[in-house]
Design a protein around this motif. Sequence first.
Motif, short mmCIF file in Angstrom:
data_model
loop_
_atom_site.label_atom_id
_atom_site.label_comp_id
_atom_site.label_asym_id
_atom_site.label_seq_id
_atom_site.Cartn_x
_atom_site.Cartn_y
_atom_site.Cartn_z
N PRO A 146 -33.44 11.21 -9.33
CA PRO A 146 -32.66 11.97 -10.31
C PRO A 146 -33.04 13.44 -10.29
N ALA A 166 -30.08 11.33 -14.30
CA ALA A 166 -30.36 10.19 -15.18
C ALA A 166 -29.27 10.03 -16.24
N ASP A 167 -28.68 11.15 -16.66
CA ASP A 167 -27.60 11.09 -17.64
C ASP A 167 -26.38 10.36 -17.10
N PRO A 206 -39.88 8.31 -14.49
CA PRO A 206 -38.52 7.81 -14.69
C PRO A 206 -38.42 6.84 -15.87
N ALA A 266 -38.14 8.73 -18.91
CA ALA A 266 -36.82 9.36 -18.99
C ALA A 266 -35.81 8.41 -19.60
N PHE A 267 -35.79 7.17 -19.12
CA PHE A 267 -34.84 6.20 -19.64
C PHE A 267 -35.18 5.79 -21.07
N GLY A 302 -32.36 9.28 -23.62
CA GLY A 302 -32.42 8.04 -22.86
C GLY A 302 -31.61 6.92 -23.49
N PHE A 338 -35.87 0.26 -17.30
CA PHE A 338 -36.25 0.71 -15.97
C PHE A 338 -37.41 -0.14 -15.47
N ALA A 398 -32.08 -0.44 -14.42
CA ALA A 398 -32.18 0.64 -13.44
C ALA A 398 -33.32 0.34 -12.47
N GLU A 443 -27.09 0.48 -11.31
CA GLU A 443 -26.50 1.75 -10.89
C GLU A 443 -26.14 1.63 -9.40
#
Length: 436
Positions: free
Chosen positions: A142, A168-169, A197, A200-201, A207, A250, A276, A298
């Motif tokens: 990302p 990531a968005d 990551p 991030a999620f 997230g 994730f 993810a 994804e």
Amino acid sequence: MSADLFPAASGALTRRQLVIGGGAAALAGVPALAHAQSKTIKIGYLTTLSGVRANFGEADPWSLERVRAALKDGLTIGGTTYKVEIVVRDTQSDANRGATMSSELLLREKVDLLLVQDSDAALAAGQLCDVNGVPMVSTMGPWQAITFGRGSTPQKGFPFSFHFFWGADDVLKNFFGMWEPLKVERTLGTLYIDNGPGHAFADPATGIPGGAKQRGYKETNGGFFKIATDDFSNQVSSFKAARANIVSGFAYANHFATFWKQAQQAGYRPEVVTMAASFLFPSAVESLGAAGNGMSTEVWWTPNFPFKSSLTGQSAKALAADWEATTGKQWTQPIGYGHALFEVGIAALKNATNPKDKKAVRDALANLQLDSVVGRIDFKGSPIKSVAVTPMVAGQWRKTKAGSKFPYELVITHNSTAKQIPVEDELKLLSQLKAA
């Protein structure tokens, strides 16, 4: 979007991280690399051929064989024909080794251009390239992890390093968009690896938790788990107690396989699983046996993406078919991005006023607009400096019919961020697929 999207990685790399394996010379004031003008262009390729991320580089030897064949007669640029040499280094899925190999490619091999397939290695490699004035392109991570992970902003960018991938968005937009039409109660169970990551999620604002709150989902947050974790009983019991219809977050494939086995043993059977990173590769789905049917993910690239290579002219379908015919293995998503990385590099060299002038190649990258096998790669028109955001969608793994070459196929089920990629079917509940 703020640097908090990747809190574990936010802020520039430390001096110690940058100098690992030879980078110290760069920080000590070594001038921009220079060597005698020659008619050979040297491209460095930093990838993961071994270690825990080896599946991301599995297709590289195969891809490199085809790239080298396409370049066997060299590149004719500005009336001069240049031989092209590709120097490969393996990060072994280790960020420290990635820094060492980056330094070796820049300082010893003196490459004219560095291509980086390992997004973890791209952090140190990018700083070394910026300090030494060597153009670099990275992918397969990302864009926020690169921009914010190196302490930059979408407005600032970098002097010599570039990155192309989705954000990531985009993943979150596709996940929630895919779930929207489902006729199930909006109860969600989430779990995340304790890494950049994963954070991030899990970000409360940007997230999955933020998206869930905004859309009226009741989230049961199973929290963070360490990479070495093999016990998910707490998450399973809390999700089951909350009657979470959807599981997301994730996790790598090995984590999810353990979680899913423990969930089945506990009698926990959600209607949707969209994780993810867990289901990027068909092998991860196959490892679950019959329970792999219906896992959603994804989608970076499939043979059904309506794009073709600027380097070989092959369509996405033809590239994947070539891989399957020569290896006997099912296509994987990194095939497209590994190929596109060379498309970008070669296009920049061709567009440069002088491919041996590193600033000229840098300028060619900054102005690049290329139709590739993974879609449009546009650095010039991007609102994020040094980044080209590529299209991605969401999909679901489905069991194939008896007699098919492979047990599962990936079906595109949502495309809100990339309408040019056609939807093939709607997302189905796990209970629907089991009953079919």
